[in-house]
Design a protein around this motif. Sequence first.
Motif, PDB file in Angstrom:
ATOM      1  N   LEU A 115       0.810  -1.216   0.000  1.00  0.00           N
ATOM      2  CA  LEU A 115       0.000   0.000   0.000  1.00  0.00           C
ATOM      3  C   LEU A 115       0.847   1.271   0.000  1.00  0.00           C
ATOM      4  O   LEU A 115       0.347   2.352  -0.295  1.00  0.00           O
ATOM      5  CB  LEU A 115      -0.927   0.014   1.224  1.00  0.00           C
ATOM      6  CG  LEU A 115      -2.073  -0.988   1.229  1.00  0.00           C
ATOM      7  CD1 LEU A 115      -2.705  -1.069   2.612  1.00  0.00           C
ATOM      8  CD2 LEU A 115      -3.125  -0.592   0.189  1.00  0.00           C
ATOM      9  N   GLY A 116       2.116   1.136   0.388  1.00  0.00           N
ATOM     10  CA  GLY A 116       2.978   2.299   0.473  1.00  0.00           C
ATOM     11  C   GLY A 116       2.663   3.183   1.649  1.00  0.00           C
ATOM     12  O   GLY A 116       2.801   4.409   1.570  1.00  0.00           O
ATOM     13  N   VAL A 117       2.234   2.571   2.768  1.00  0.00           N
ATOM     14  CA  VAL A 117       1.901   3.346   3.960  1.00  0.00           C
ATOM     15  C   VAL A 117       2.875   3.030   5.088  1.00  0.00           C
ATOM     16  O   VAL A 117       3.489   1.960   5.116  1.00  0.00           O
ATOM     17  CB  VAL A 117       0.453   3.072   4.431  1.00  0.00           C
ATOM     18  CG1 VAL A 117      -0.533   3.493   3.350  1.00  0.00           C
ATOM     19  CG2 VAL A 117       0.258   1.609   4.793  1.00  0.00           C
ATOM     20  N   ASP A 121      -3.311   4.882   8.566  1.00  0.00           N
ATOM     21  CA  ASP A 121      -3.497   4.799   7.120  1.00  0.00           C
ATOM     22  C   ASP A 121      -3.788   3.362   6.698  1.00  0.00           C
ATOM     23  O   ASP A 121      -4.633   3.120   5.822  1.00  0.00           O
ATOM     24  CB  ASP A 121      -2.257   5.314   6.399  1.00  0.00           C
ATOM     25  CG  ASP A 121      -1.992   6.786   6.671  1.00  0.00           C
ATOM     26  OD1 ASP A 121      -2.970   7.540   6.852  1.00  0.00           O
ATOM     27  OD2 ASP A 121      -0.820   7.180   6.718  1.00  0.00           O
ATOM     28  N   THR A 122      -3.097   2.403   7.310  1.00  0.00           N
ATOM     29  CA  THR A 122      -3.337   0.991   7.008  1.00  0.00           C
ATOM     30  C   THR A 122      -4.786   0.623   7.291  1.00  0.00           C
ATOM     31  O   THR A 122      -5.458  -0.009   6.473  1.00  0.00           O
ATOM     32  CB  THR A 122      -2.415   0.100   7.862  1.00  0.00           C
ATOM     33  OG1 THR A 122      -1.053   0.450   7.608  1.00  0.00           O
ATOM     34  CG2 THR A 122      -2.631  -1.374   7.547  1.00  0.00           C
ATOM     35  N   ILE A 123      -5.264   1.006   8.450  1.00  0.00           N
ATOM     36  CA  ILE A 123      -6.640   0.686   8.853  1.00  0.00           C
ATOM     37  C   ILE A 123      -7.642   1.282   7.866  1.00  0.00           C
ATOM     38  O   ILE A 123      -8.576   0.604   7.421  1.00  0.00           O
ATOM     39  CB  ILE A 123      -6.905   1.200  10.282  1.00  0.00           C
ATOM     40  CG1 ILE A 123      -6.094   0.381  11.295  1.00  0.00           C
ATOM     41  CG2 ILE A 123      -8.399   1.153  10.612  1.00  0.00           C
ATOM     42  CD1 ILE A 123      -6.030   1.010  12.676  1.00  0.00           C
ATOM     43  N   ARG A 124      -7.443   2.518   7.506  1.00  0.00           N
ATOM     44  CA  ARG A 124      -8.386   3.172   6.592  1.00  0.00           C
ATOM     45  C   ARG A 124      -8.378   2.527   5.208  1.00  0.00           C
ATOM     46  O   ARG A 124      -9.428   2.353   4.586  1.00  0.00           O
ATOM     47  CB  ARG A 124      -8.066   4.670   6.515  1.00  0.00           C
ATOM     48  CG  ARG A 124      -8.480   5.417   7.779  1.00  0.00           C
ATOM     49  CD  ARG A 124      -8.091   6.867   7.737  1.00  0.00           C
ATOM     50  NE  ARG A 124      -8.726   7.604   8.842  1.00  0.00           N
ATOM     51  CZ  ARG A 124      -8.425   8.854   9.164  1.00  0.00           C
ATOM     52  NH1 ARG A 124      -7.496   9.517   8.489  1.00  0.00           N
ATOM     53  NH2 ARG A 124      -9.048   9.449  10.166  1.00  0.00           N
ATOM     54  N   HIS A 125      -7.199   2.172   4.722  1.00  0.00           N
ATOM     55  CA  HIS A 125      -7.112   1.496   3.427  1.00  0.00           C
ATOM     56  C   HIS A 125      -7.850   0.155   3.465  1.00  0.00           C
ATOM     57  O   HIS A 125      -8.614  -0.169   2.545  1.00  0.00           O
ATOM     58  CB  HIS A 125      -5.649   1.262   3.054  1.00  0.00           C
ATOM     59  CG  HIS A 125      -4.998   2.414   2.367  1.00  0.00           C
ATOM     60  ND1 HIS A 125      -5.280   2.762   1.071  1.00  0.00           N
ATOM     61  CD2 HIS A 125      -4.066   3.297   2.802  1.00  0.00           C
ATOM     62  CE1 HIS A 125      -4.545   3.818   0.727  1.00  0.00           C
ATOM     63  NE2 HIS A 125      -3.805   4.160   1.760  1.00  0.00           N
TER      64      HIS A 125
END
Length: 219
Positions: A105-107, A112-116
Amino acid sequence: MWFAGPARRAPPAGRPAGLRLDLVLTPGMRVGLFGGSFNPTHEGHAHVAETARRRLGLDRVIWLVSPQNPLKPAHETAPLSERMAGARRYARGRAMVVSDAETRLGVQYSLDTIRHLKARFPGVKFVWIMGADSLATFHRWRGWTQIMAEVPVAVVSRPWISLRSRFSPAARRFAHARAPARAARIVPGADPPVWVFLTGPLNFQSSTELRKRMARRGD
């Protein structure tokens, strides 16, 4: 009341078009997100993951091996391939999945991981899993209050720090949202913010001590 029904669906987080993840999840699944450097992985990690899986009644626990923890020095972090391989040795059983989703994901940050993942897998009941040592420093994470608003959180007891973690800034800030351990199975479907502290037999291994031993041996 510490919960108010099914968790709200997150708004789309945005992601690179056509990006493929190494995850297969379907609506209704109860899925734990267990993030960390795993540098190196040890039985303590397995204890946290298995305790959460069993007590929360999870279908999957995804071990999210981070590209680089922003709070830890890069020069002390082993290559991702080594840490992935180490995690696979300890992630036992079909319910345990080791993933490099954050790299794909490039995070860099858990929020940010959770939202993706919420945007990619609508209808999946995600729970963030951490050891009590992480709860003690959770207030230093980027967007930690927003993480609590995005997903339920499960904290698993760890040696030496469990008592102190329960009086940490995060634990005090969200004391009103703490669910009783006996209600752990309700937590994955609860409306955040909600968190639960799970106690059990303690495993005394830590990545820090393992790295010190490896350095002394010259590994």
